[in-house]
Design an enzyme around this catalytic site. Structure first.
Site, PDB file in Angstrom:
ATOM      1  N   TYR A  30       0.805  -0.840  -0.035  1.00 29.53           N
ATOM      2  CA  TYR A  30       0.071  -0.106   0.200  1.00 29.53           C
ATOM      3  C   TYR A  30       0.990   1.607   0.232  1.00 29.53           C
ATOM      4  O   TYR A  30       2.054   1.061   0.148  1.00 29.53           O
ATOM      5  CB  TYR A  30      -0.801  -0.305   0.989  1.00 29.53           C
ATOM      6  CG  TYR A  30      -0.402   0.606   2.505  1.00 29.53           C
ATOM      7  CD1 TYR A  30      -0.784   1.294   2.922  1.00 29.53           C
ATOM      8  CD2 TYR A  30       0.909  -0.244   2.791  1.00 29.53           C
ATOM      9  CE1 TYR A  30       0.094   2.156   4.180  1.00 29.53           C
ATOM     10  CE2 TYR A  30       0.712  -0.260   4.382  1.00 29.53           C
ATOM     11  CZ  TYR A  30       0.778   1.327   4.767  1.00 29.53           C
ATOM     12  OH  TYR A  30       1.995   1.884   6.297  1.00 29.53           O
ATOM     13  N   ARG A  49       8.851   4.319  -4.549  1.00 30.86           N
ATOM     14  CA  ARG A  49       8.958   2.815  -3.589  1.00 30.86           C
ATOM     15  C   ARG A  49       7.576   2.100  -3.466  1.00 30.86           C
ATOM     16  O   ARG A  49       7.983   0.664  -2.858  1.00 30.86           O
ATOM     17  CB  ARG A  49       8.270   4.114  -2.378  1.00 30.86           C
ATOM     18  CG  ARG A  49       8.721   3.141  -1.104  1.00 30.86           C
ATOM     19  CD  ARG A  49       8.121   4.121   0.277  1.00 30.86           C
ATOM     20  NE  ARG A  49       7.075   4.451   0.385  1.00 30.86           N
ATOM     21  CZ  ARG A  49       7.185   5.174   1.793  1.00 30.86           C
ATOM     22  NH1 ARG A  49       7.522   5.912   2.523  1.00 30.86           N
ATOM     23  NH2 ARG A  49       5.258   5.794   1.743  1.00 30.86           N
ATOM     24  N   ARG A  97      -7.117 -20.417   0.349  1.00 33.09           N
ATOM     25  CA  ARG A  97      -5.940 -19.977   0.897  1.00 33.09           C
ATOM     26  C   ARG A  97      -4.965 -21.316   1.284  1.00 33.09           C
ATOM     27  O   ARG A  97      -5.269 -22.523   1.351  1.00 33.09           O
ATOM     28  CB  ARG A  97      -6.915 -20.175   2.328  1.00 33.09           C
ATOM     29  CG  ARG A  97      -5.840 -19.786   3.946  1.00 33.09           C
ATOM     30  CD  ARG A  97      -6.284 -19.459   5.213  1.00 33.09           C
ATOM     31  NE  ARG A  97      -5.990 -19.158   5.888  1.00 33.09           N
ATOM     32  CZ  ARG A  97      -3.948 -19.596   6.378  1.00 33.09           C
ATOM     33  NH1 ARG A  97      -4.215 -20.802   6.162  1.00 33.09           N
ATOM     34  NH2 ARG A  97      -3.377 -18.922   7.032  1.00 33.09           N
ATOM     35  N   HIS A  99      -0.363 -20.903   0.899  1.00 32.55           N
ATOM     36  CA  HIS A  99       0.502 -20.098   1.179  1.00 32.55           C
ATOM     37  C   HIS A  99       1.242 -19.667  -0.059  1.00 32.55           C
ATOM     38  O   HIS A  99       2.104 -18.738  -0.352  1.00 32.55           O
ATOM     39  CB  HIS A  99       1.873 -20.810   2.394  1.00 32.55           C
ATOM     40  CG  HIS A  99       1.038 -20.863   4.333  1.00 32.55           C
ATOM     41  ND1 HIS A  99       0.089 -21.247   4.365  1.00 32.55           N
ATOM     42  CD2 HIS A  99       1.819 -20.044   4.520  1.00 32.55           C
ATOM     43  CE1 HIS A  99      -0.115 -20.785   5.203  1.00 32.55           C
ATOM     44  NE2 HIS A  99       0.959 -20.210   5.646  1.00 32.55           N
ATOM     45  N   LYS A 143       7.060  -1.862   2.517  1.00 33.34           N
ATOM     46  CA  LYS A 143       5.467  -0.765   3.126  1.00 33.34           C
ATOM     47  C   LYS A 143       4.069  -2.360   2.340  1.00 33.34           C
ATOM     48  O   LYS A 143       3.537  -2.195   1.335  1.00 33.34           O
ATOM     49  CB  LYS A 143       5.078   0.060   2.322  1.00 33.34           C
ATOM     50  CG  LYS A 143       3.646   1.060   3.242  1.00 33.34           C
ATOM     51  CD  LYS A 143       4.216   2.791   2.518  1.00 33.34           C
ATOM     52  CE  LYS A 143       3.320   3.002   3.192  1.00 33.34           C
ATOM     53  NZ  LYS A 143       3.769   3.642   4.929  1.00 33.34           N
ATOM     54  N   GLU A 175      12.385   4.313  14.644  1.00 33.31           N
ATOM     55  CA  GLU A 175      11.786   4.709  13.985  1.00 33.31           C
ATOM     56  C   GLU A 175      10.365   4.794  15.068  1.00 33.31           C
ATOM     57  O   GLU A 175      10.688   4.055  16.259  1.00 33.31           O
ATOM     58  CB  GLU A 175      11.039   4.516  12.418  1.00 33.31           C
ATOM     59  CG  GLU A 175      10.741   3.217  12.351  1.00 33.31           C
ATOM     60  CD  GLU A 175      10.421   3.195  10.772  1.00 33.31           C
ATOM     61  OE1 GLU A 175      10.758   3.758  10.229  1.00 33.31           O
ATOM     62  OE2 GLU A 175      10.514   1.827  10.806  1.00 33.31           O
ATOM     63  N   LEU A 199      11.160   2.246   7.573  1.00 34.96           N
ATOM     64  CA  LEU A 199      11.018   2.296   6.857  1.00 34.96           C
ATOM     65  C   LEU A 199      11.010   3.398   5.121  1.00 34.96           C
ATOM     66  O   LEU A 199      11.044   4.931   6.485  1.00 34.96           O
ATOM     67  CB  LEU A 199       8.892   2.898   5.881  1.00 34.96           C
ATOM     68  CG  LEU A 199       8.024   3.451   5.193  1.00 34.96           C
ATOM     69  CD1 LEU A 199       8.012   1.645   4.359  1.00 34.96           C
ATOM     70  CD2 LEU A 199       6.675   4.050   5.390  1.00 34.96           C
TER      71      LEU A 199
END
Length: 286
Positions: A30, A49, A97, A99, A143, A175, A199
């Site tokens: 995101y 990014r 579902r 992996h 991110k 951070e 980040l």
């Protein structure tokens, strides 16, 4: 108006499948873009990014960066957004579902706008924070949707009656729960290097660029919680918090306990990069 599965739709018309890997694995990425005066701020940097994160998690973007920015700008227009944020999320897609990466899934894009005013009170008056061990994974430079440790940290801040948590790994400051952190000591600006432990913040990069242009000495190197508590100034940076001073950490005042002169100088120049459209932003590279 939202953007979902290649269409501009109303929120109530969106149906997210329980088979979306973002829902049950957090298998997605995101970005949050700041909008000032109806324009996306540092859009190219955000897209760079996003592309890097997508590559590192092996997620194929369904659109080019230019196409995504065009979509977001149309979304801003549909919502008549002048000041606020745009949230963009891309998951690996829908699949039963399991992996391993699904072979047939198509990445799903979701984007929406929010009217969010600049937090002028905290920008001007500062916030308080507490320290806490950094329990996140070792790819904080990506991110992704896996934000539960950040959620727990932010809630811990609120439980302590403060606004932010300063994270550290065995005493080395990284951070914060939702922002990067910088400190000033003897007129030198310090911040953790942009490696896998933090980040690579867009606002962080802008602040470093401004600092270099203003000839403020910068050291991208790690420092301890003890050194942070002895700093002359400290502040957080982020898309939604801009440059926000930290006045106290763990109940101890940072410097004089008020926003410091270096912080205020950086704040003023940061504002100039988006408030005065007729004045070009300072140029420079960190």
């Amino acid at each position: 108006m939202y953007f979902y599965k290649n269409e501009f739709v109303h929120k109530q018309d969106i149906q997210i499948s329980p088979d979306d890997r973002g829902y049950y694995f957090g298998d997605g990425i995101y970005e949050v873009f700041r909008v000032y005066n109806g324009q996306i701020y540092e859009g190219a940097a955000h897209m760079q990014r996003l592309e890097r994160t997508a590559s590192e998690v092996r997620l194929s973007l369904p659109h080019t960066s230019d196409e995504i920015l065009t979509i977001l700008n149309k979304l801003i227009g549909h919502n008549n957004l002048i000041e606020g944020t745009v949230y963009l999320q891309i998951t690996r897609g829908e699949a039963p579902r399991a992996h391993p990466f699904p072979t047939q899934a198509v990445p799903i894009v979701l984007a929406y706008c929010s009217e969010v005013k600049r937090p002028l009170a905290t920008i001007q008056n500062g916030i308080n924070a507490v320290t806490q061990p950094d329990i996140r994974w070792l790819r904080c430079d990506l991110k992704t949707l896996n934000l539960l440790p950040n959620v727990l940290a932010k809630q811990a801040a609120l439980d302590h009656g403060v606004q932010e948590v300063v994270l550290h790994r065995e005493g080395t400051v990284t951070e914060c729960s939702a922002s990067n952190l910088m400190m000033v000591k003897d007129q030198v600006l310090y911040t953790h290097p942009a490696n896998h432990l933090i980040l690579h913040g867009i606002t962080r990069a802008v602040v470093l660029r401004i600092a270099h242009a203003l000839q403020i000495p910068v050291k991208e190197e790690s420092f301890t919680t003890e050194q942070l508590l002895q700093a002359d100034e400290a502040f957080i940076t982020g898309t939604t918090v801009e440059i926000t001073p930290i006045l106290q950490i763990d109940g101890q005042s940072i410097g004089s306990g008020v926003p410091g002169p270096t912080t205020q100088k950086l704040q003023a120049e940061f504002e100039r990069t988006f408030l005065n459209q007729n004045t070009p932003p300072i140029q420079g590279q960190p």
